[in-house]
Motif scaffolding. Structure first.
Motif, PDB file in Angstrom:
ATOM      1  N   THR A 191       0.849  -1.188   0.000  1.00  0.00           N
ATOM      2  CA  THR A 191       0.000   0.000   0.000  1.00  0.00           C
ATOM      3  C   THR A 191       0.886   1.239   0.000  1.00  0.00           C
ATOM      4  O   THR A 191       1.721   1.422   0.881  1.00  0.00           O
ATOM      5  CB  THR A 191      -0.928   0.021   1.227  1.00  0.00           C
ATOM      6  OG1 THR A 191      -1.769  -1.133   1.200  1.00  0.00           O
ATOM      7  CG2 THR A 191      -1.810   1.268   1.211  1.00  0.00           C
ATOM      8  N   PHE A 192       0.711   2.053  -1.027  1.00  0.00           N
ATOM      9  CA  PHE A 192       1.525   3.265  -1.242  1.00  0.00           C
ATOM     10  C   PHE A 192       0.608   4.442  -0.983  1.00  0.00           C
ATOM     11  O   PHE A 192      -0.361   4.648  -1.711  1.00  0.00           O
ATOM     12  CB  PHE A 192       2.007   3.251  -2.701  1.00  0.00           C
ATOM     13  CG  PHE A 192       3.053   4.268  -3.034  1.00  0.00           C
ATOM     14  CD1 PHE A 192       4.371   3.891  -3.228  1.00  0.00           C
ATOM     15  CD2 PHE A 192       2.728   5.610  -3.202  1.00  0.00           C
ATOM     16  CE1 PHE A 192       5.343   4.815  -3.567  1.00  0.00           C
ATOM     17  CE2 PHE A 192       3.689   6.537  -3.540  1.00  0.00           C
ATOM     18  CZ  PHE A 192       5.007   6.140  -3.716  1.00  0.00           C
ATOM     19  N   ARG A 193       0.857   5.207   0.085  1.00  0.00           N
ATOM     20  CA  ARG A 193      -0.060   6.295   0.415  1.00  0.00           C
ATOM     21  C   ARG A 193       0.675   7.524   0.927  1.00  0.00           C
ATOM     22  O   ARG A 193       1.788   7.454   1.431  1.00  0.00           O
ATOM     23  CB  ARG A 193      -1.107   5.832   1.427  1.00  0.00           C
ATOM     24  CG  ARG A 193      -0.581   5.285   2.729  1.00  0.00           C
ATOM     25  CD  ARG A 193      -1.732   4.880   3.651  1.00  0.00           C
ATOM     26  NE  ARG A 193      -1.246   4.287   4.875  1.00  0.00           N
ATOM     27  CZ  ARG A 193      -1.502   3.039   5.262  1.00  0.00           C
ATOM     28  NH1 ARG A 193      -2.240   2.241   4.508  1.00  0.00           N
ATOM     29  NH2 ARG A 193      -1.031   2.570   6.406  1.00  0.00           N
ATOM     30  N   ALA A 194       0.007   8.665   0.765  1.00  0.00           N
ATOM     31  CA  ALA A 194       0.598   9.942   1.177  1.00  0.00           C
ATOM     32  C   ALA A 194      -0.522  10.922   1.475  1.00  0.00           C
ATOM     33  O   ALA A 194      -1.699  10.665   1.181  1.00  0.00           O
ATOM     34  CB  ALA A 194       1.503  10.488   0.069  1.00  0.00           C
ATOM     35  N   ASN A 195      -0.153  12.053   2.076  1.00  0.00           N
ATOM     36  CA  ASN A 195      -1.142  13.097   2.352  1.00  0.00           C
ATOM     37  C   ASN A 195      -0.588  14.464   1.968  1.00  0.00           C
ATOM     38  O   ASN A 195       0.517  14.580   1.427  1.00  0.00           O
ATOM     39  CB  ASN A 195      -1.589  13.069   3.827  1.00  0.00           C
ATOM     40  CG  ASN A 195      -0.433  13.325   4.797  1.00  0.00           C
ATOM     41  OD1 ASN A 195       0.609  13.876   4.439  1.00  0.00           O
ATOM     42  ND2 ASN A 195      -0.631  12.931   6.051  1.00  0.00           N
ATOM     43  N   LEU A 249      -3.106   0.188  -3.519  1.00  0.00           N
ATOM     44  CA  LEU A 249      -2.382  -1.077  -3.370  1.00  0.00           C
ATOM     45  C   LEU A 249      -1.749  -1.422  -4.714  1.00  0.00           C
ATOM     46  O   LEU A 249      -2.455  -1.508  -5.722  1.00  0.00           O
ATOM     47  CB  LEU A 249      -3.331  -2.193  -2.929  1.00  0.00           C
ATOM     48  CG  LEU A 249      -2.703  -3.580  -2.730  1.00  0.00           C
ATOM     49  CD1 LEU A 249      -1.766  -3.575  -1.527  1.00  0.00           C
ATOM     50  CD2 LEU A 249      -3.786  -4.651  -2.559  1.00  0.00           C
ATOM     51  N   VAL A 250      -0.426  -1.596  -4.732  1.00  0.00           N
ATOM     52  CA  VAL A 250       0.273  -1.900  -5.979  1.00  0.00           C
ATOM     53  C   VAL A 250       1.107  -3.164  -5.815  1.00  0.00           C
ATOM     54  O   VAL A 250       1.433  -3.584  -4.701  1.00  0.00           O
ATOM     55  CB  VAL A 250       1.183  -0.734  -6.420  1.00  0.00           C
ATOM     56  CG1 VAL A 250       0.363   0.513  -6.704  1.00  0.00           C
ATOM     57  CG2 VAL A 250       2.265  -0.438  -5.383  1.00  0.00           C
ATOM     58  N   SER A 251       1.453  -3.761  -6.931  1.00  0.00           N
ATOM     59  CA  SER A 251       2.293  -4.953  -6.937  1.00  0.00           C
ATOM     60  C   SER A 251       3.693  -4.621  -6.438  1.00  0.00           C
ATOM     61  O   SER A 251       4.303  -3.637  -6.848  1.00  0.00           O
ATOM     62  CB  SER A 251       2.367  -5.513  -8.362  1.00  0.00           C
ATOM     63  OG  SER A 251       3.500  -6.340  -8.538  1.00  0.00           O
ATOM     64  N   HIS A 252       4.208  -5.456  -5.526  1.00  0.00           N
ATOM     65  CA  HIS A 252       5.568  -5.276  -5.030  1.00  0.00           C
ATOM     66  C   HIS A 252       6.569  -5.378  -6.174  1.00  0.00           C
ATOM     67  O   HIS A 252       7.529  -4.602  -6.265  1.00  0.00           O
ATOM     68  CB  HIS A 252       5.869  -6.333  -3.960  1.00  0.00           C
ATOM     69  CG  HIS A 252       7.255  -6.258  -3.405  1.00  0.00           C
ATOM     70  ND1 HIS A 252       8.307  -6.977  -3.926  1.00  0.00           N
ATOM     71  CD2 HIS A 252       7.776  -5.521  -2.377  1.00  0.00           C
ATOM     72  CE1 HIS A 252       9.409  -6.702  -3.232  1.00  0.00           C
ATOM     73  NE2 HIS A 252       9.115  -5.828  -2.296  1.00  0.00           N
ATOM     74  N   LYS A 253       6.324  -6.311  -7.101  1.00  0.00           N
ATOM     75  CA  LYS A 253       7.227  -6.498  -8.226  1.00  0.00           C
ATOM     76  C   LYS A 253       7.245  -5.259  -9.123  1.00  0.00           C
ATOM     77  O   LYS A 253       8.295  -4.827  -9.592  1.00  0.00           O
ATOM     78  CB  LYS A 253       6.827  -7.738  -9.025  1.00  0.00           C
ATOM     79  CG  LYS A 253       7.804  -8.119 -10.129  1.00  0.00           C
ATOM     80  CD  LYS A 253       7.468  -9.466 -10.740  1.00  0.00           C
ATOM     81  CE  LYS A 253       7.778 -10.588  -9.781  1.00  0.00           C
ATOM     82  NZ  LYS A 253       7.643 -11.925 -10.432  1.00  0.00           N
ATOM     83  N   CYS A 254       6.071  -4.674  -9.356  1.00  0.00           N
ATOM     84  CA  CYS A 254       6.007  -3.449 -10.173  1.00  0.00           C
ATOM     85  C   CYS A 254       6.748  -2.300  -9.507  1.00  0.00           C
ATOM     86  O   CYS A 254       7.446  -1.526 -10.168  1.00  0.00           O
ATOM     87  CB  CYS A 254       4.550  -3.051 -10.408  1.00  0.00           C
ATOM     88  SG  CYS A 254       3.712  -4.021 -11.681  1.00  0.00           S
ATOM     89  N   LEU A 255       6.592  -2.196  -8.193  1.00  0.00           N
ATOM     90  CA  LEU A 255       7.253  -1.120  -7.458  1.00  0.00           C
ATOM     91  C   LEU A 255       8.770  -1.254  -7.560  1.00  0.00           C
ATOM     92  O   LEU A 255       9.482  -0.267  -7.766  1.00  0.00           O
ATOM     93  CB  LEU A 255       6.799  -1.151  -5.997  1.00  0.00           C
ATOM     94  CG  LEU A 255       7.027   0.108  -5.155  1.00  0.00           C
ATOM     95  CD1 LEU A 255       6.447   1.344  -5.825  1.00  0.00           C
ATOM     96  CD2 LEU A 255       6.432  -0.085  -3.756  1.00  0.00           C
TER      97      LEU A 255
END
Length: 306
Positions: A191-195, A249-255
Motif C-alpha cells: 500500500t503506497f499512500r501519502a497526504n 495497493l500496488v504490486s511489489h514487483k512493479c514497485l
C-alpha cells in the motif's frame, strides 16, 4: 528515411534504457526533431506497469539529423537488453563493461539508422584511442523493427483521474532498499499512500503481521492539472484534512521495477490516484531545467477474489 546523431551523453542514455530494461523484452523508441520518447506499454509485462518518457534531444545528442515522410518522426521497436549492451560498450571505461572498455573516456559514438542484409538496425560507430595511443573504431548493430504509422497511432498514453495527492519522494536508492526488505511480507502487494502534510507511508499486510514504514517532512509540490483528467477542483482539495491519507495497493514487483530508475533519478514526484494508480515522474536533471522525464504508471492491484 534517414537518422544519424552523435551521442554526447552516452552514460545518461544507458541509464535511461537501464531504467526500463526490466519492464518488458522490447521497448518502443520514437525519434522526433526536438525530443525522443521511450515507451513501454504494459500490455505484455506482469502487473501492467507502463512508461511514457520524453527526453530532450539536446540533453543526449549533438549533430542530430532526422528525415522521414511522417513529420520527420521515426518510431522503432527494439530489444531493450540489446540496446543497453551496445550503450554500455559505447560508455567505455566508466561503465566497466563491454568490448569498448579498453577505449579512452573521450570516445565518440555515432548512432544511425542502417540496413544489414534485409534487416533494419541501429548502428553504433564507437571511435576512441586505446591505452597504447592507437585510434580504433568498433561498430555494433542492434536489430530493430521500424514501426508502421498505423501501429504508432495505436499507442495511447493511459487516461487517469485527477490525482488526490502529489508528493516529492525521498531518494529512490534508499526507497528501493526499504521495498526490498518488505519483499517477504509483500505477496499481497504494497500500500503506497501519502497526504498533503508531507507524509509518505508504505505498508504491507499478512494474516500474522502488519508493517508500516513512514517518512515525514516531504514536499507536496503544485502540479499543473492535466486537462484530459477529471476530478475534484483545487478548492475542494484545499478544504480536505491535509493529514488524510490517500493510497493505492500496488504490486511489489512493479514497485521494484520502477525503482530501477534510481540510477537516473535526481527528483521524483509521486501522484496518487486513490484506488486507481500511482503516477511517478522521474526527472533527469534539475526539475527547472530537466533534460527529460520518465513517467511511470503503476495500476492498482486488486484482490483476486474481487
Amino acid at each position: 528515411m534517414r537518422f544519424r546523431a552523435t551521442i554526447e551523453n552516452v552514460d545518461t542514455f544507458a541509464k535511461i534504457v537501464q531504467s526500463v530494461e526490466k519492464l518488458q523484452r522490447k521497448c518502443t523508441i520514437k525519434f522526433a526533431e526536438q525530443e525522443m520518447r521511450i515507451i513501454c506499454t504494459g500490455d505484455v509485462n506482469e502487473g501492467g506497469i507502463q512508461v511514457w518518457s520524453q527526453i530532450k534531444v539536446s540533453s543526449l545528442f549533438t549533430d542530430y539529423r532526422i528525415q522521414s515522410n511522417s513529420n520527420n518522426e521515426i518510431t522503432i521497436s527494439v530489444v531493450s537488453e540489446a540496446l543497453l549492451a551496445a550503450l554500455r560498450s559505447a560508455a567505455g571505461p566508466s561503465s566497466g563493461q563491454g568490448s569498448a572498455g579498453s577505449l579512452a573516456a573521450d570516445t565518440q559514438v555515432i548512432m544511425k539508422l542502417a540496413k544489414k542484409g534485409d534487416k533494419s538496425v541501429l548502428s553504433f560507430e564507437i571511435t576512441g584511442v586505446t591505452s597504447m595511443g592507437r585510434t580504433i573504431t568498433i561498430v555494433q548493430h542492434v536489430v530493430i523493427e521500424v514501426m508502421r504509422h498505423a501501429d504508432v497511432e495505436r499507442l495511447k498514453e493511459p487516461m487517469c483521474p485527477e490525482p488526490d495527492v502529489h508528493i516529492l519522494l525521498p531518494s529512490l536508492a534508499k526507497l528501493r532498499t526499504v521495498v526490498e526488505r518488505l519483499r517477504p511480507l509483500a505477496a499481497d502487494g504494497v500500500t503506497f499512500r501519502a497526504n498533503h502534510a508531507g507524509e509518505l507511508q508504505l505498508a504491507v499486510n499478512t494474516d500474522n503481521a502488519r508493517v508500516e514504514v513512514g517518512w515525514g517532512g516531504l514536499t507536496n509540490p503544485t502540479m499543473a492539472k492535466d486537462p484530459a483528467s477529471q476530478g475534484s477542483d483545487a478548492d475542494d482539495a484545499e478544504a480536505k484534512d491535509p493529514r488524510e491519507m490517500h493510497g493505492v495497493l500496488v504490486s511489489h514487483k512493479c514497485l521494484l521495477k520502477f525503482l530501477t530508475s534510481h540510477v537516473v533519478s535526481t527528483t521524483t514526484v509521486a501522484c496518487i490516484c486513490e484506488n486507481h494508480c500511482v503516477i511517478l515522474y522521474v526527472y533527469i536533471g534539475n526539475v527547472a531545467d530537466a533534460g527529460g522525464v520518465l513517467t511511470y504508471y503503476i495500476p492498482a492491484k486488486f484482490d483476486d477474489g474481487m
